[in-house]
Write an enzyme that holds these catalytic residues in place. Structure first.
Site, short mmCIF file in Angstrom:
data_model
loop_
_atom_site.label_atom_id
_atom_site.label_comp_id
_atom_site.label_asym_id
_atom_site.label_seq_id
_atom_site.Cartn_x
_atom_site.Cartn_y
_atom_site.Cartn_z
CB ALA A 60 -0.88 -0.01 1.24
N GLY A 100 0.97 -5.19 0.89
CA GLY A 100 -0.14 -5.31 -0.06
C GLY A 100 0.31 -5.90 -1.39
CD GLU A 103 -2.16 -7.90 2.57
OE1 GLU A 103 -1.87 -6.72 2.31
OE2 GLU A 103 -2.88 -8.24 3.52
CD GLU A 123 1.44 -5.64 5.41
OE1 GLU A 123 2.26 -6.50 5.81
OE2 GLU A 123 0.90 -5.70 4.30
#
Ligand SMILES: CCCCCCCC(=O)CC(=O)SCCNC(=O)CCNC(=O)[C@H](O)C(C)(C)COP(=O)(O)OP(=O)(O)OC[C@H]1O[C@@H](n2cnc3c(N)ncnc32)[C@H](O)[C@@H]1OP(=O)(O)O
Ligand SMILES: NC(=O)C1=CN([C@@H]2O[C@H](COP(=O)(O)OP(=O)(O)OC[C@H]3O[C@@H](n4cnc5c(N)ncnc54)[C@H](O)[C@@H]3O)[C@@H](O)[C@H]2O)C=CC1
Length: 731
Positions: A60, A100, A103, A123
């Site tokens: 992210a 992310g 992910e 994270e």
């Protein structure tokens, strides 16, 4: 954004957001739009998602966290859309697949990678959890145990390790073309069923062992990440993957991320992340000289003088940085032999663990050049002096270096507190001299505090900064003053905690409170570990120790300032810490050096109080935190005010990386920002009003007073600008 193209039945969605393809709202939108095109195009039978430039995707976009939940598709909506695609999607990983980014890859139906790629769900290091299905998909792929290892610590792993445990389906050599290889791979899976390829539909293999595994990781996390909330929330979320269906587990994950995002700990950790990058852009306050307009000199040959505790670690750091010529000069034969042996043993250890190859090890050993006289340093580019902390010895060395070294050579001292300008003045070219203050053990500690002398040239500073970065250190540039930034601030911490011992606290109580705050060890255990004699030697220089006082001198005062001699008594009775038979502030017993309270120390404190007619009082945790930490914050403001540091981030990095200040509080200055400056000032003023000149560390910083008076509780990022404006307008 994301680029879209089609090649031989394979649609290619390439993330394009330099430098690291962070998943900003534009990129997420781009992926979704491209996916729609691919799904609608009847000629497309498979899809590849890859990253343009140096990396696949680092996760992210941290700068967009505040709006992350609002814009469609947010990351957890996107991953579910990807996974449910009717056409097979292959993630093509090179560089990093982090957060992310991983992910997204886990939501794809296949994952291929270059052997050089690195994967992680880091994270937790930002105080959050992998909130786009990471805590629910990873366990379904690699089990609870490995997932807890990956997610609760956030470390990176090689593509090969990821392949071994089932995350990566195919590895390509590091020099392969990742896109070409992935497209071929995608062609090979066209037409295959996707039934077992949607990770969210898979069972969790070791689900039945979840309680046992959870207990194991709770213990480890409790020790390793003291005081941090996110690791425990990560473990809880992973546990739900074992106990609940995917959709329910995702709800729990969502609750976890919502609780963590925007928390003080997360804010602190994100601040640290950006501080570590920002600090590379150094500047000399008030001069316009900075990293962007100053070039370092080329450094190929380095010399280290003194192979004691510090010198050997510095040599190792240089070798690890790839310096091919490291001269070492040590007067004492035993110290030289021990030092070289130490270096070689550490290199052997690296090679045995696979951190470096045998060839690298050999070339590092070859790079070591023992030298016996100063003449042999004449074509060295950078000399780092690490001999005893004695001004006369250092001056002698720098005078000789000034005579023999080439004019462009950078001459650095590793002094921990001496005046860099005074050392520089003995050389014909003081502008070539700079401080490079490493921390022990220098090959392990990440911090390098570079000290600019008043004469150090910009190019010399740039060279020291560049060398620090080459060594992989968090390299901070500070001004020249006694103790520089770290030691100058930290002294108040030890002084004030000792005052609390006088007044009623005991070492174990102080340490317990500090550990609860997040320090890995309390002030007294640290003293025992590093040796209580270090501080004693320093105090001896200033004629402060107990033994140096004339008969009848006040026991609790030195040079008109309040003083606590308890640490002197400790050293004078032979209790140096771990190294003196496990006796220091505490007693360390048995093979594991178990820390225990020692009645001898308790009696020493009690009898000192009786002798000085001190009636002990109860000191609570809040007072311990305020008195241990606020004087240090106050000194931080004085350091900013004097321009010794350019901004609060530099101070915070020094305390976090050099003094084990808990990272999840962001360092002392960020902690002050979270508490709020008005409260910090109130407490400091209260102590100053009670103590006055006898305790000068409580004298409020003028900058702190001005900030509160003029701006209330300004944001940390504006402190230095506001201060500059106030000072300017007062002129
Ligand atoms: C409702 C929806 C809820 C969704 C919740 C979110 C769920 C999630 O799971 C959220 C996440 O993904 S959080 C992000 C996880 N990823 C990370 O922490 C990786 C951070 N980056 C790194 O470790 C290094 O950059 C790395 C090791 C990757 C590369 O290191 P380098 O030394 O090669 O490069 P750097 O100098 O560190 O970076 C280059 C420039 O890029 C900036 N940057 C790096 N990662 C970023 C990121 N994730 N977001 C924004 N900017 C980022 C970095 O600041 C640097 O910028 P400049 O200093 O200006 O050059
Ligand atoms: N030990 C620590 O934790 C830290 C120390 N420092 C600073 O680093 C410097 C070195 O400290 P340590 O390594 O702890 O000391 P040390 O006592 O372990 O080593 C100093 C070495 O320098 C050698 N030496 C002395 N004069 C010499 C000369 N003229 N030529 C060549 N070698 C000579 C000595 O034989 C000794 O081996 C000091 O300035 C100290 O303040 C800085 C940060 C941390």
């Amino acid at each position: 954004m994301a680029n879209y193209s089609v090649r031989n039945q394979v649609a290619i969605i390439s993330l394009c957001s330099p430098p690291v393809n962070a998943l900003s709202s534009d990129v997420r939108r781009g992926i979704l739009d491209s996916l729609k095109k691919a799904e609608q195009d009847v000629k497309v039978a498979a899809i590849v998602i890859c990253g343009e430039g140096r990396t696949f995707c680092v996760g992210a976009d941290i700068t967009e966290f505040k709006s992350e939940f609002k814009t469609f598709p947010n990351l957890f909506e996107l991953v579910d859309i990807l996974e449910s695609s009717p056409k097979p999607i292959v993630a093509a990983i090179h560089g990093h697949a982090f957060g992310g980014g991983l992910e997204v890859a886990l939501a794809c139906h296949y994952r291929v990678a270059l052997s050089s790629a690195k994967l992680a769900l880091p994270e937790v290091k930002l105080g959050i959890l992998p909130g786009a299905g990471g805590t629910q998909r990873l366990p379904r792929l690699i089990g609870i145990d490995s997932s807890m290892q990956w997610i609760a610590f956030g470390d990176e792993y090689s593509a090969q390790i990821a392949a071994n445990i089932g995350i990566i389906d195919r590895i390509f050599p590091s020099n392969a073309d990742i896109l070409e290889s992935a497209v071929q791979y995608a062609q090979s899976i066209i037409g295959k069923s996707l039934i077992n390829r949607r990770v969210s539909k898979l069972p969790v293999k070791d689900a039945s062992k979840v309680s046992h595994i959870m207990e194991k990781y709770k213990q480890i996390v409790g020790k390793k990440s003291r005081g941090a909330i996110a690791p425990m929330v990560c473990l809880e979320a992973i546990k739900h993957a074992a106990l609940l269906p995917y959709v329910e587990g995702m709800k729990k994950e969502r609750m976890g991320i919502e609780a963590l995002m925007g928390s003080d700990q997360s804010k602190s950790l994100i601040y640290m992340f950006f501080a570590e990058r920002q600090v590379r852009n150094w500047t000399i306050p008030g001069t316009g000289i900075n990293s962007k307009n100053t070039k370092p000199i080329k450094v190929e040959k380095v010399a280290v003088i003194g192979l004691g505790t510090m010198g050997r670690g510095i040599v190792l750091s240089l070798l690890k940085a790839g310096i091919k010529h490291v001269s070492v000069m040590e007067l004492n034969k035993t110290a030289r032999e021990n030092g070289l042996l130490f270096i070689k043993n550490i290199l052997e250890g690296y090679a045995a663990r696979g951190t470096i190859s045998e060839t690298q090890k050999r070339s590092m050993v070859d790079a070591l050049k023992p030298v016996s006289n100063f003449e042999m340093l004449k074509d060295t580019d950078l000399v780092i002096e690490a001999v005893f902390e004695s001004m006369s010895i250092k001056k002698d060395i720098f005078a000789k270096l000034g005579q023999v070294c080439k004019p462009s050579a950078v001459l650095a001292t590793n002094t921990s507190a001496l005046d860099v300008d005074e050392i520089a003045m003995v050389t014909p070219k003081p502008k070539q001299v700079v401080g490079m203050h490493f921390f022990a053990p220098a090959h392990v500690m990440k911090l390098l505090e570079n000290v600019r002398g008043s004469k150090s040239s910009p190019q010399v500073i740039a060279t020291a900064m560049n060398m620090g970065q080459r060594m992989g250190k968090v390299t901070v540039l500070v001004g020249n003053c006694h103790g520089f930034v770290g030691n100058r601030m930290f002294r108040h911490y030890t002084v004030e905690t000792d005052f609390m011992l006088e007044e009623g606290a005991y070492p174990e109580q102080v340490d317990t409170v500090l550990k609860k705050f997040g320090f890995a060890m309390g002030r007294y255990q640290v003293g025992d570990l590093s040796g209580n004699d270090i501080g004693y030697r320093m105090r001896t220089k200033f004629e402060m120790t107990n033994k140096q006082q004339p008969p009848g001198a006040p026991e609790r005062e030195r040079h008109g300032v309040r003083y606590c001699p308890l640490a002197d008594f400790l050293v004078e009775s032979g209790r140096l810490g771990y190294k003196s038979d496990g006796k220091g502030w505490f007693r360390y017993l048995g093979k594991n050096r178990e820390l225990t309270v020692d009645n001898e120390v308790t009696s020493m404190i009690d009898s000192y109080r009786r002798r000085n007619k001190i009636v002990p009082r109860k000191i609570n945790g809040e007072e311990i935190i305020e008195r241990a930490l606020y004087p240090l914050i106050n000194e931080g403001f004085k350091i900013l005010e004097e321009g010794i540091a350019s901004n609060p981030m530099e101070i915070d990095l020094i305390l976090v990386h050099g003094y084990a200040w808990p990272r999840h509080t962001g360092g002392p200055m960020f902690y002050a920002h979270l508490i709020g400056l008005p409260k910090i000032l109130r407490v400091i003023e209260r102590h100053w009003n009670n103590a006055g000149l006898r305790e000068p560390h409580w004298e409020p910083s003028k900058m702190l007073v001005r900030l509160v008076k003029n701006h209330g509780n300004p944001d940390i990022m504006s402190w230095t600008t506001l201060e500059r404006e106030t000072v300017r307008s007062a002129l």
